[in-house]
Design a protein around this motif. Structure first.
Motif, mmCIF file in Angstrom:
data_model
loop_
_atom_site.group_PDB
_atom_site.id
_atom_site.type_symbol
_atom_site.label_atom_id
_atom_site.label_comp_id
_atom_site.label_asym_id
_atom_site.label_seq_id
_atom_site.Cartn_x
_atom_site.Cartn_y
_atom_site.Cartn_z
ATOM 1 N N GLY A 126 0.763 -1.241 0.000
ATOM 2 C CA GLY A 126 0.000 0.000 0.000
ATOM 3 C C GLY A 126 0.794 1.291 0.000
ATOM 4 N N ILE A 127 1.471 1.576 1.099
ATOM 5 C CA ILE A 127 2.146 2.871 1.210
ATOM 6 C C ILE A 127 3.325 2.971 0.244
ATOM 7 N N ARG A 128 4.003 1.882 0.004
ATOM 8 C CA ARG A 128 5.122 1.907 -0.945
ATOM 9 C C ARG A 128 4.614 2.193 -2.359
ATOM 10 N N ARG A 161 1.501 20.971 -4.031
ATOM 11 C CA ARG A 161 2.156 19.700 -4.352
ATOM 12 C C ARG A 161 2.541 18.930 -3.084
ATOM 13 N N THR A 162 2.942 19.647 -2.047
ATOM 14 C CA THR A 162 3.249 18.984 -0.776
ATOM 15 C C THR A 162 1.987 18.333 -0.205
ATOM 16 N N ALA A 163 0.879 19.068 -0.230
ATOM 17 C CA ALA A 163 -0.389 18.502 0.228
ATOM 18 C C ALA A 163 -0.800 17.331 -0.656
ATOM 19 N N TYR A 164 -0.541 17.428 -1.949
ATOM 20 C CA TYR A 164 -0.839 16.348 -2.883
ATOM 21 C C TYR A 164 -0.096 15.067 -2.491
ATOM 22 N N VAL A 165 1.194 15.212 -2.207
ATOM 23 C CA VAL A 165 2.002 14.048 -1.808
ATOM 24 C C VAL A 165 1.428 13.438 -0.531
ATOM 25 N N LEU A 166 1.098 14.268 0.428
ATOM 26 C CA LEU A 166 0.561 13.759 1.694
ATOM 27 C C LEU A 166 -0.766 13.036 1.489
ATOM 28 N N THR A 167 -1.627 13.570 0.618
ATOM 29 C CA THR A 167 -2.905 12.898 0.376
ATOM 30 C C THR A 167 -2.718 11.629 -0.448
ATOM 31 N N TYR A 168 -1.723 11.623 -1.315
ATOM 32 C CA TYR A 168 -1.441 10.420 -2.110
ATOM 33 C C TYR A 168 -0.948 9.302 -1.196
ATOM 34 N N VAL A 169 0.061 9.607 -0.398
ATOM 35 C CA VAL A 169 0.616 8.603 0.513
ATOM 36 C C VAL A 169 -0.412 8.224 1.582
ATOM 37 N N GLY A 170 -1.228 9.188 1.990
ATOM 38 C CA GLY A 170 -2.250 8.938 3.006
ATOM 39 C C GLY A 170 -3.518 8.304 2.478
ATOM 40 N N ILE A 223 -8.316 16.581 -6.476
ATOM 41 C CA ILE A 223 -8.611 18.019 -6.403
ATOM 42 C C ILE A 223 -7.308 18.806 -6.333
ATOM 43 N N LEU A 224 -6.381 18.349 -5.516
ATOM 44 C CA LEU A 224 -5.094 19.037 -5.385
ATOM 45 C C LEU A 224 -4.284 18.961 -6.680
ATOM 46 N N TRP A 225 -4.377 17.846 -7.396
ATOM 47 C CA TRP A 225 -3.672 17.736 -8.678
ATOM 48 C C TRP A 225 -4.205 18.775 -9.651
ATOM 49 N N ARG A 246 -5.931 9.271 0.168
ATOM 50 C CA ARG A 246 -7.112 10.132 0.065
ATOM 51 C C ARG A 246 -7.305 10.499 -1.410
ATOM 52 N N PRO A 247 -7.808 9.577 -2.227
ATOM 53 C CA PRO A 247 -7.823 9.784 -3.674
ATOM 54 C C PRO A 247 -8.660 10.973 -4.154
#
Length: 132
Positions: free
Chosen positions: A44-46, A91-100, A108-110, A102-103
């Motif tokens: 998952g996270i990887r 983009r930082t928030a995008y990474v956090l939502t991707y790893v977390g 939306i962030l993308w 939250r599709p």
């Protein structure tokens, strides 16, 4: 060097830091002789970190080109700087939502990050209408 140009560098660092912790945490399973081994990225996270990393690589060229074009064409530097910083935050928030995982929020962030890059790209067209 402008703030926007530093944001170009920071966006490279962001996509590198997206994948590095996953490799470090999985040190016992990660084989540096085979850094692209698909088996390592199946969990998952990887898998999500790899996706965020790859998307950062994909987003980088347009962002960098937009910033440089806007600067070369004498768009208002303060707006370029502000939008570039906003891009980095998104983009930082995008990474956090991707790893977390939250599709919906990630999508939306993308879109927001892409819209910011488009805005930077077209700033030179608007320079006559914007206060400098």
């Amino acid at each position: 060097m402008t703030i926007a140009e530093l944001c170009i560098f920071a966006s490279v660092i962001l996509y590198l830091l997206t994948i590095a912790p996953v490799k470090w945490i999985g040190a016992g399973q990660y084989d540096n002789a085979r850094p692209r081994d698909p088996a390592f990225y199946q969990s998952g996270i990887r898998e999500r970190a790899l996706g965020a990393h790859q998307n950062g690589i994909e987003a980088f060229p347009f962002f960098a080109a937009a910033v440089l074009l806007a600067e070369f064409r004498a768009a208002p530097q303060n707006l370029i700087n502000e939008l570039a910083m906003l891009f980095l935050i998104v983009r930082t928030a995008y990474v956090l939502t991707y790893v977390g995982n939250r599709p919906a929020l990630r999508s939306i962030l993308w879109v927001l990050g892409f819209a910011i890059t488009v805005a930077i790209f077209f700033l030179p067209l608007l320079r006559n209408y914007l206060p400098i």
